[in-house]
Design an enzyme around this catalytic site. Structure first.
Site, PDB file in Angstrom:
ATOM      1  N   GLY A 162       9.113  -6.873  15.355  1.00 46.17           N
ATOM      2  CA  GLY A 162       7.927  -6.990  14.960  1.00 46.17           C
ATOM      3  C   GLY A 162       7.931  -8.241  14.195  1.00 46.17           C
ATOM      4  O   GLY A 162       8.842  -9.290  14.211  1.00 46.17           O
ATOM      5  N   LEU A 163       6.801  -8.757  13.738  1.00 44.50           N
ATOM      6  CA  LEU A 163       6.556  -9.853  13.236  1.00 44.50           C
ATOM      7  C   LEU A 163       7.180 -10.220  11.950  1.00 44.50           C
ATOM      8  O   LEU A 163       7.432  -9.054  11.257  1.00 44.50           O
ATOM      9  CB  LEU A 163       4.974 -10.321  12.959  1.00 44.50           C
ATOM     10  CG  LEU A 163       4.113 -10.071  14.340  1.00 44.50           C
ATOM     11  CD1 LEU A 163       2.406 -10.336  13.762  1.00 44.50           C
ATOM     12  CD2 LEU A 163       4.362 -11.567  15.272  1.00 44.50           C
ATOM     13  N   ALA A 206       6.248  -7.836   8.744  1.00 40.74           N
ATOM     14  CA  ALA A 206       6.006  -6.462   9.367  1.00 40.74           C
ATOM     15  C   ALA A 206       6.437  -5.324   8.502  1.00 40.74           C
ATOM     16  O   ALA A 206       5.799  -4.275   8.384  1.00 40.74           O
ATOM     17  CB  ALA A 206       6.077  -6.380  10.835  1.00 40.74           C
ATOM     18  N   GLY A 207       7.695  -5.551   8.004  1.00 45.28           N
ATOM     19  CA  GLY A 207       8.246  -4.455   7.056  1.00 45.28           C
ATOM     20  C   GLY A 207       9.447  -4.063   7.797  1.00 45.28           C
ATOM     21  O   GLY A 207      10.327  -3.164   7.396  1.00 45.28           O
ATOM     22  N   LYS A 208      10.155  -4.785   8.715  1.00 42.91           N
ATOM     23  CA  LYS A 208      11.507  -4.559   9.347  1.00 42.91           C
ATOM     24  C   LYS A 208      12.583  -4.320   8.316  1.00 42.91           C
ATOM     25  O   LYS A 208      13.421  -3.350   8.305  1.00 42.91           O
ATOM     26  CB  LYS A 208      12.022  -5.659  10.428  1.00 42.91           C
ATOM     27  CG  LYS A 208      10.878  -5.899  11.452  1.00 42.91           C
ATOM     28  CD  LYS A 208      11.095  -6.784  12.428  1.00 42.91           C
ATOM     29  CE  LYS A 208      11.368  -8.179  12.087  1.00 42.91           C
ATOM     30  NZ  LYS A 208      10.334  -8.798  11.017  1.00 42.91           N
ATOM     31  N   THR A 209      12.771  -5.247   7.633  1.00 45.16           N
ATOM     32  CA  THR A 209      13.847  -5.157   6.600  1.00 45.16           C
ATOM     33  C   THR A 209      13.859  -4.190   5.381  1.00 45.16           C
ATOM     34  O   THR A 209      14.774  -3.472   5.371  1.00 45.16           O
ATOM     35  CB  THR A 209      14.050  -6.390   5.735  1.00 45.16           C
ATOM     36  OG1 THR A 209      14.229  -7.678   7.009  1.00 45.16           O
ATOM     37  CG2 THR A 209      15.347  -6.828   4.728  1.00 45.16           C
ATOM     38  N   SER A 228      13.017 -10.551  17.275  1.00 44.01           N
ATOM     39  CA  SER A 228      13.306 -10.295  18.551  1.00 44.01           C
ATOM     40  C   SER A 228      11.865 -10.204  19.570  1.00 44.01           C
ATOM     41  O   SER A 228      11.617  -9.170  20.084  1.00 44.01           O
ATOM     42  CB  SER A 228      14.037  -8.670  18.873  1.00 44.01           C
ATOM     43  OG  SER A 228      13.632  -7.763  17.974  1.00 44.01           O
TER      44      SER A 228
HETATM   45  P1  ADP Z   1      10.089  -8.276   7.871  1.00 42.41           P
HETATM   46  O1  ADP Z   1      11.598  -7.868   7.637  1.00 42.41           O
HETATM   47  O2  ADP Z   1       9.335  -7.507   8.851  1.00 42.41           O
HETATM   48  O3  ADP Z   1      10.082  -9.750   7.742  1.00 42.41           O
HETATM   49  P2  ADP Z   1      10.007  -7.396   5.101  1.00 42.41           P
HETATM   50  O4  ADP Z   1      10.264  -5.998   5.155  1.00 42.41           O
HETATM   51  O5  ADP Z   1      10.600  -8.433   4.516  1.00 42.41           O
HETATM   52  O6  ADP Z   1       9.434  -7.641   6.629  1.00 42.41           O
HETATM   53  O7  ADP Z   1       8.374  -7.340   4.049  1.00 42.41           O
HETATM   54  C1  ADP Z   1       7.441  -6.071   4.246  1.00 42.41           C
HETATM   55  C2  ADP Z   1       6.616  -6.114   3.194  1.00 42.41           C
HETATM   56  O8  ADP Z   1       5.561  -5.238   3.395  1.00 42.41           O
HETATM   57  C3  ADP Z   1       7.123  -5.885   2.026  1.00 42.41           C
HETATM   58  O9  ADP Z   1       6.648  -6.603   0.862  1.00 42.41           O
HETATM   59  C4  ADP Z   1       7.082  -4.327   1.954  1.00 42.41           C
HETATM   60  O10 ADP Z   1       6.907  -3.852   0.338  1.00 42.41           O
HETATM   61  C5  ADP Z   1       5.459  -4.334   2.449  1.00 42.41           C
HETATM   62  N1  ADP Z   1       5.156  -2.941   3.133  1.00 42.41           N
HETATM   63  C6  ADP Z   1       4.098  -2.378   2.939  1.00 42.41           C
HETATM   64  N2  ADP Z   1       4.038  -0.954   3.668  1.00 42.41           N
HETATM   65  C7  ADP Z   1       5.198  -0.924   4.152  1.00 42.41           C
HETATM   66  C8  ADP Z   1       5.698   0.030   5.101  1.00 42.41           C
HETATM   67  N3  ADP Z   1       4.778   1.067   5.541  1.00 42.41           N
HETATM   68  N4  ADP Z   1       6.952  -0.091   5.569  1.00 42.41           N
HETATM   69  C9  ADP Z   1       7.385  -1.397   5.124  1.00 42.41           C
HETATM   70  N5  ADP Z   1       7.244  -2.414   4.693  1.00 42.41           N
HETATM   71  C10 ADP Z   1       5.800  -2.112   3.896  1.00 42.41           C
END
Ligand code: ADP
Length: 184
Positions: free
Chosen positions: A11-12, A15-18, A85
């Site tokens: 995902g972007l 998006a929440g991956k980490t 990815s």
């Molecule tokens: P990525 O790894 O995709 O770049 P991050 O995990 O670093 O994204 O950041 C995602 C952000 O979205 C965090 O600040 C997290 O707290 C927030 N967030 C809100 N809702 C969710 C959810 N359901 N799952 C994961 N992250 C979420």
């Protein structure tokens, strides 16, 4: 020995991956599952630090991660891979090469990711200071048939993680915890 698997979060940025990967890792460890987490940002500081963000380098990045995930997952380890990815073909190779591949599309709209701007990168990309930024001026090819789609703009973290855990349980890849069995 329990079977290994590969939970592949795509995902972007933002998006929440980490965030999901870390929480999922904790939940799996609490159930005694042997787990290894591979994350885009940390892998790029080591295994793939020689690579940039061109299509060729992004493909190489995913190719190396796929190799590691293949070795681990075929030896009974649960792999959690969190990588933008953006290219379908590279993800499909990971699907072919790894054991029990589960594609998880972390599908927050780009507007949500940009509003979160966890790392301040969207502001830079919109200001033209970053080239090759996925979702702004570089492509993201959405998964066509992911096993799981998470909508983090409207799910809580524990809801998103719960969906992945339920999938793993339903496919007998992880033990079901007692509290859930009792139904309360
Ligand atoms: P990525 O790894 O995709 O770049 P991050 O995990 O670093 O994204 O950041 C995602 C952000 O979205 C965090 O600040 C997290 O707290 C927030 N967030 C809100 N809702 C969710 C959810 N359901 N799952 C994961 N992250 C979420």
């Amino acid at each position: 020995m329990t079977q290994g698997f590969t939970v592949w979060l795509t995902g972007l940025s933002g998006a929440g991956k980490t965030t999901i990967a870390i929480e999922l890792e904790h939940e799996l460890q609490a159930r005694g599952v042997r787990v290894e987490r591979l994350d885009g940002d940390t892998v790029r500081q080591g295994l793939t630090r020689d690579l940039g963000f061109s299509k060729a380098d992004r493909d190489k990045n995913i190719e190396r991660v796929t190799f590691v995930a293949k070795l681990l997952s075929r030896n009974g380890v649960g792999v959690i891979a969190s990588f933008i990815s953006p290219y379908r073909e590279a993800r499909d190779t990971a699907r072919r090469e790894t054991t029990n591949f589960i594609e998880v599309y972390v599908a927050a709209p780009v507007e949500t990711c940009a509003a979160r701007d966890v790392k301040g990168l969207y502001a830079k990309a919109f200001a033209g200071e970053l080239k090759d930024f996925t979702g702004v001026n570089d492509p993201y090819e959405e998964p066509l048939s992911p096993e799981i789609t998470l909508h983090t703009e409207r799910e809580t973290l524990s809801e998103s993680v719960g969906i992945v855990l339920s999938y793993l349980e339903a496919h007998n890849l992880i033990p079901v915890i007692e509290a859930e069995l009792s139904g309360d």
